[in-house]
Design a protein around this motif. Structure first.
Motif, PDB file in Angstrom:
ATOM      1  N   TRP A  48      -2.775   8.986  -9.183  1.00  0.00           N
ATOM      2  CA  TRP A  48      -3.117   9.263  -7.791  1.00  0.00           C
ATOM      3  C   TRP A  48      -2.042  10.148  -7.169  1.00  0.00           C
ATOM      4  O   TRP A  48      -0.845   9.832  -7.229  1.00  0.00           O
ATOM      5  N   SER A  50      -0.734  11.745  -3.623  1.00  0.00           N
ATOM      6  CA  SER A  50      -0.860  11.570  -2.179  1.00  0.00           C
ATOM      7  C   SER A  50      -0.647  12.880  -1.433  1.00  0.00           C
ATOM      8  O   SER A  50      -0.277  13.908  -2.017  1.00  0.00           O
ATOM      9  N   PHE A  59      -0.207   5.028  -0.863  1.00  0.00           N
ATOM     10  CA  PHE A  59      -1.402   4.626  -1.610  1.00  0.00           C
ATOM     11  C   PHE A  59      -1.335   3.170  -2.019  1.00  0.00           C
ATOM     12  O   PHE A  59      -2.316   2.429  -1.878  1.00  0.00           O
ATOM     13  N   LEU A  76      -2.941   2.052 -12.516  1.00  0.00           N
ATOM     14  CA  LEU A  76      -2.824   3.054 -11.457  1.00  0.00           C
ATOM     15  C   LEU A  76      -1.376   3.543 -11.379  1.00  0.00           C
ATOM     16  O   LEU A  76      -0.459   2.719 -11.302  1.00  0.00           O
ATOM     17  N   ALA A  78       1.085   6.123  -9.121  1.00  0.00           N
ATOM     18  CA  ALA A  78       1.163   6.905  -7.881  1.00  0.00           C
ATOM     19  C   ALA A  78       2.567   7.449  -7.704  1.00  0.00           C
ATOM     20  O   ALA A  78       3.471   6.732  -7.253  1.00  0.00           O
ATOM     21  N   SER A 142      -6.770  11.626  -9.385  1.00  0.00           N
ATOM     22  CA  SER A 142      -7.395  11.663  -8.079  1.00  0.00           C
ATOM     23  C   SER A 142      -6.314  11.899  -7.037  1.00  0.00           C
ATOM     24  O   SER A 142      -5.118  11.885  -7.342  1.00  0.00           O
ATOM     25  N   GLY A 143      -6.730  12.115  -5.782  1.00  0.00           N
ATOM     26  CA  GLY A 143      -5.741  12.320  -4.734  1.00  0.00           C
ATOM     27  C   GLY A 143      -6.391  12.604  -3.399  1.00  0.00           C
ATOM     28  O   GLY A 143      -7.609  12.730  -3.284  1.00  0.00           O
ATOM     29  N   HIS A 144      -5.529  12.742  -2.381  1.00  0.00           N
ATOM     30  CA  HIS A 144      -5.975  12.895  -1.001  1.00  0.00           C
ATOM     31  C   HIS A 144      -5.304  14.094  -0.364  1.00  0.00           C
ATOM     32  O   HIS A 144      -4.085  14.268  -0.475  1.00  0.00           O
ATOM     33  N   ALA A 151      -4.928  17.154  -7.462  1.00  0.00           N
ATOM     34  CA  ALA A 151      -5.760  16.561  -8.503  1.00  0.00           C
ATOM     35  C   ALA A 151      -6.754  17.572  -9.074  1.00  0.00           C
ATOM     36  O   ALA A 151      -6.922  17.686 -10.292  1.00  0.00           O
ATOM     37  N   ILE A 263     -12.620   4.014  -1.970  1.00  0.00           N
ATOM     38  CA  ILE A 263     -11.813   4.036  -3.186  1.00  0.00           C
ATOM     39  C   ILE A 263     -12.489   3.259  -4.311  1.00  0.00           C
ATOM     40  O   ILE A 263     -12.338   3.595  -5.490  1.00  0.00           O
ATOM     41  N   HIS A 266     -14.670   5.587  -6.197  1.00  0.00           N
ATOM     42  CA  HIS A 266     -13.907   6.536  -7.019  1.00  0.00           C
ATOM     43  C   HIS A 266     -13.364   5.858  -8.269  1.00  0.00           C
ATOM     44  O   HIS A 266     -13.401   6.440  -9.365  1.00  0.00           O
TER      45      HIS A 266
END
Length: 276
Positions: A48, A50, A59, A76, A78, A142-144, A151, A263, A266
């Protein structure tokens, strides 16, 4: 590596580790959630990334992802969003420097000494994770926001390395929007042609693999029109015949309330691909 946090969580452990990064030339931290299934054997890994101003903490404390990772048996990971430390160059404002690494390999001084987040995420961090935790060879990413950009770009630039990719509110065309133009001008220099290799919309056209993209975007996002512009990615994917599921979510903004709401979808998306 040094473990600096460990908490029981949904039958597994949420940990934070610190290590000296040779790629970035500084101490770095990353969060790792180990689901209960690691007691039975190796598990796939979902990375992940951020967004602006974030660290490894956002996260792991706000998304509520551990519950779903425990259900599906995913590790996971991060990482932080940029290099850190007193000797790492910074800038005024939230959108350049510390907390704003943009997941590129900087080529311009003084940034190039430390800001090589792409190589850190793609090479150094997975090597550490695979050496210290019970992982399989299956990876997703994945990411934001800035991390959503990261990502998409990381997956598109490294065909075959990831089995799945998704993003929340990604900066899909950083070469066309203020956030990306500011960061790329500093990190990569004024030759805008070199920026294209870090732009998801540009990379889709020449993608060697057709890894399906899952993107969620809130329609009430305050950055939607100025910085995110998901319609550009939709047009690029349609032109290239690249699979994209773009979900526009009415009423949702740019916050972790949005991420926490979807989430689970996802993680299920990644679990299907990572367990094939």
């Amino acid at each position: 590596m040094q473990k600096i946090e460990s908490h029981a969580c949904f039958g597994g452990r949420q940990e934070v580790w610190q290590h000296l990064s040779g790629v970035l030339g500084c101490e770095m931290r990353f969060g790792v959630y180990l689901p209960p299934q690691v007691a039975l054997g190796p598990c796939p890994v979902l990375y992940w990334l951020s967004g602006l101003t974030c660290s490894e903490q956002n996260f792991i404390t706000k998304a509520g992802a551990q519950r779903y990772a425990a259900e599906h048996g995913l590790i996971l990971v991060a990482p932080d969003t940029s290099p850190r430390g007193e000797d790492v160059v910074d800038a005024d404002g939230y959108d350049l420097g510390k907390g704003a690494g943009f997941y590129v390999n900087a080529t311009e001084a003084p940034w190039s000494r430390h800001y090589r987040m792409h190589d850190y995420v793609v090479e150094e961090l997975p090597a550490l994770v695979d050496a210290h935790f019970p992982t399989t060879t299956a990876r997703g990413i994945s990411g934001h926001s800035m991390g959503g950009h990261g990502a998409l770009v990381v997956a598109l630039r490294n065909p075959g390395r990831y089995r799945s990719v998704s993003a929340f509110s990604p900066i899909v065309a950083p070469t066309r929007v203020p956030w990306g133009q500011k960061a790329f001008g500093a990190y990569l220099g004024l030759d805008t042609e070199t920026w294209r290799e870090w732009d998801a919309c540009e990379l889709v056209a020449g993608a060697k693999a057709r890894l399906p993209l899952l993107v969620d975007q809130g329609e009430a996002d305050e950055f939607l029109d100025r910085e995110l512009q998901p319609s550009r990615l939709q047009a690029a994917c349609e032109a290239a015949g690249h699979p994209l599921e773009l979900r526009l979510q009415p009423g949702y903004d740019h916050s972790y309330y949005f991420i926490a709401s979807f989430i689970g979808d996802h993680i299920a998306h990644h679990a299907r691909a990572l367990k094939e």
